[in-house]
Write an enzyme that holds these catalytic residues in place. Sequence first.
Site, short mmCIF file in Angstrom:
data_model
loop_
_atom_site.label_atom_id
_atom_site.label_comp_id
_atom_site.label_asym_id
_atom_site.label_seq_id
_atom_site.Cartn_x
_atom_site.Cartn_y
_atom_site.Cartn_z
N LYS A 1 51.18 46.98 76.82
CA LYS A 1 50.53 46.38 75.65
C LYS A 1 50.96 44.91 75.54
CE LYS A 1 50.03 47.51 70.68
NZ LYS A 1 50.48 48.46 69.62
N SER B 1 46.81 50.25 66.94
CA SER B 1 46.63 48.97 67.57
C SER B 1 46.79 48.97 69.09
CB SER B 1 47.64 47.98 66.98
OG SER B 1 48.96 48.41 67.30
N SER C 1 50.08 53.67 65.79
CA SER C 1 49.35 52.84 66.76
C SER C 1 49.33 53.36 68.19
CB SER C 1 49.93 51.42 66.76
OG SER C 1 49.47 50.71 65.64
#
Lengths: 497, 99, 497
Positions: free
Chosen positions: A80, A155, A179
């Site tokens: 990420k 996210s 997330s």
Amino acid sequence: MSVAAAPDATALRASILTGERSCAQVVDGALAAIEARDGELSAFLSVEREAARERAARLDERHAAGETCGPLFGVPVAIKANMCMEGVVTSCGSRMLANYRAPYTATFVQRLLDAGAIVVGVTNMDEFAMGSSSENSAFGPTHNPWDVARAPGGSSSGSAAAVAAHMVPLALGSDTGGSVRQPAALCGVHGFKPTYGRISRYGLIAFGSSLDQVGPLARSVRDLERVLGVLSGHDPLDSTSLPLPPVEPERPEHPERLDGLRLGVPAEYLGDDLDDGVRRSVEAALECLVELGCERVDIDLPHTLHAIPTYYVVATAEASSNLARFDGVGFGARGEGDGSLQGMFSATRDAAFGDEVKRRILLGTFVLSEGYHDAWYGRALRVRTLLRRDFEHAFEEVDVICGPTSPTTAFPLGERVDDPLAMYRSDRLTVPTSLAGLPALSLPCGLAADEGGAPLPVGLQVIGPALADARVLRVAAAFEASTDHHERSPEGAGSER
Amino acid sequence: MADTDRDLVLQTAALARLQLDEREAQHLGPQFEAILRQFRQLEGVDVGDAEPTTGATGVRDVLRADEVRPSLEPGVVLANAPHRVGDFYAVPKTVGGPD
Amino acid sequence: MSAEFERDGTAWISASTGTRWVPVIGLEVHAQLATQSKLFCACEVRFGAPPNTLTCPICTGQPGTLPVLNATAVELAVRVALAVGAEVAAESKFDRKNYFYCDIPKNFQISQFDRPYCTGGGIQLPSGRFVRLTRIHIEEDAGKAIHDRGDETLVDLNRAGVALIESVSEADMESPEEAVEYLEALKEIIRYVGAGEADMEKGQLRCDVNVSVRPQGEPWRTKVEIKNLNSFRNAREALEYEIPRQIEAYESGDETRFPRQETRLFDVRAGVTRTMRSKEGASDYRYFAEPDLPPLALSESFVERQRGLLCELPEARRRRYREELGLSEYDARVLTAVREVADWFEAAARLSGRPKETANWIANDVLGGLADPKIEATSIDELPLKPFDLAELIALVAEGTLHSTGAREVMGEMLRTGAAPRALVAERGLEQVEDEGRLEVWCREALEGREQVVADVRAGRIKALGAAVGPVMKASAGKANPRRVREILLRIIGEDE
Ligand SMILES: [Mg+2]
Ligand SMILES: [Zn+2]
């Protein structure tokens, strides 16, 4: 929808060790899949083609030379965009860090590399991990591989989409209020948030420090288990990292059975606000668990309805402080302003942060400010204790808790952008465990068709008491072994193979 | 949005070093107000004797030995600085310290 | 300005009104702890290094980095706490103090707010006043902002993250002199327990002053904070300016001029204080518990271990030197100014059993040796001369083996080479001649032809004896013991009578 034949990380590694595939072939396959699908999905912010190929070649040499191969040997992994890896752009999905190259490598990224993994790229995310749909990324949204008109959740949007679309077998996400789990549910993959403190946060760009936890996204429980073994374990660079060895999997005599396990089902997680499709799939999953030997116990987690405000007060307070460092001095973007220092700070932050980040910084600054601190932040910390106690009491009666991960399936992009409260409510089933620091896993438990629309994945959430990470994985593994939900993939997934 | 709310938003924005322009103040202000209104539900929670939770682990006393390890070359850290003069970070002239 | 006031004790008597104004003064002192590495990272602590060469991802606040607390910093801080009789908290915690400035890379300072590691205690001033301490806390230093080079402010982060303790006193002082005494005493304690060098030149000790004035016996009035005081002189001068300024403002009767709660800066060049910010524009630091650092729970054994490393403090030593060893106030001060000197003195005095002589030798010769460029030693412990050797020298003089002139000569050599005094005396033939037979021969020779001396002595003019002692000393090459010589001369003169 198709049934996936693509191997998971465990199988890929095994095939490399037997010589069936080379690391170079595996990486080429991943790069080709990214090439084929990412134009449409935008899961990646950057793809490290050359570096990944070079590393694969080196790993092949090492393998040929008879060196021992780590538990993730040759496995392509996506990380990420809030995870630091020296020299790689770590933008956090923000204009603020669009050109920021981390001068150091996160502990967990180093552990991935030490285990033989190959980082193939950096995935898209809601800016600074604030969001549940990817729409807060400064670089445009990621699309859900099951329906590109829908959000992949967030996210860790790009990581979930990349795994769902079979671009990589494994990706890292970070979970502050859901997330990892929520996008895993919405994209039909596995996502695990371990007990807070299991995985070092050193090198994870902070959002809410007391909540943030790195978590893997994968297509099988055994992969989650494998990567958790690599990433977990004490790190002297993170003072909140638990002084414990890496998580050891439970190896019961009958892994396919869950006899005698007390399964808690909280009424608050199955309220009227669930999508019908979600409810049906989750109820079916609960029945399946009972068939596997679980004893279903109805429980209450009475403070659940306060989890959203508590979470948003605590997380944004911490975020307002964590994000204060982005001021145009040491790193990141810089604005001009009125020529004064403080004016430069404001101009920088105003120009480079997106709306949601500003909203949360405002909220977090407000709840900590003089005159409001006790009533807001102080109070939220106490309610957090109550939420934690809810779980403690529940776990006196049950061994695991199960329910849906998300109250809805993937929602259309654009649906909630202008309604922050509606967006915040997307997290209401994942934030309680974040506030309590508990291990929680989301895995596919069915498909639900929206009226007339395409079938969309539903996630089952498995929650354990603190430190019972292995138990959560074991329950998930037994469920996975008895169903085929995890084998379903969106059309076009892994089109390279 | 009432003026006091608007003031609160602007005051908070100033504290957070966010200079909201008119559009943003119009847009973020009411949302901020709506969020706060909703979150006021926390006021009604009976927190009893609950101590605040400030960390999620029970870990205590984490200390490291006082050992020096090499620092980074100035170039490495400064490479990300948007503006520098020599080996210094450079910012608009300021006097009198923080406020 | 001060011309209009007469000072009587701590009172400032106004010439115009006759009012006795008394200042109320409290100090906040930041002192650097003598650790090798910074408070939360492994960067070296060193004064005067090239800019930004002592920095790393952590102390430059790179996103994703985390603090880990330096154990030595905690030990040193605890030692200071014990030395001032403060209570060390069984559990304390770290907090973030949030404010925006270019010299704190994270835009928050890790400090301790509502639960510092120690509270209470106090310092006895030589003037007799006891100043209570409110608290001491541990915190990280800021970097350095340089404003006088070019048209931009330059930032050097070498100092950012260095370990500090901040000591906050009660407003127990009533004069600039007491404030300076307090600073000196605190500095001495910090140095004595080995917690820091407290060198103001190097910025290792910095102070902020809170001051108000009130007519004697009346309640406290509004206090003003003065920042930026980095020498004892600055502290005194700032107070000497600020106290009459406040009195005059009150005496003007003009309420708009009355002191208001504000922060003022001392302008060293102009010798005046100036408004920096008023209470209305005061900072809102939005303190909250640092989520990246677990609480500090110091065990009793940890605290006791530090107590064991404490030594007697200078003020107590001085009292003991005066009262028990009979030293003058001046000697006691000279000997206690530096802990190593006091320890050295005590070792030598114990061995010699003659504290006064020991003190004289140290004050007159040994400390002089430290200043001698030919002798390479920066502290008394590095001198070639050891306490045992000084004790030996004192014994040689006391037993009459060595004459004081010879002793000086021996001392010079001992300081340079560390040679043992007995060996030196023998080697140089400096022993006093005690042989009665030889002394008598020299004495009789000296009296020959000196009938006047004999006559004068017999007439009671003993002083005349000196004219015969000289020749004896000459004949013995200075080795005769002059006391013995006089005795023998008197005996011979008496015999012949
Ligand atoms: Mg301070
Ligand atoms: Zn450092």
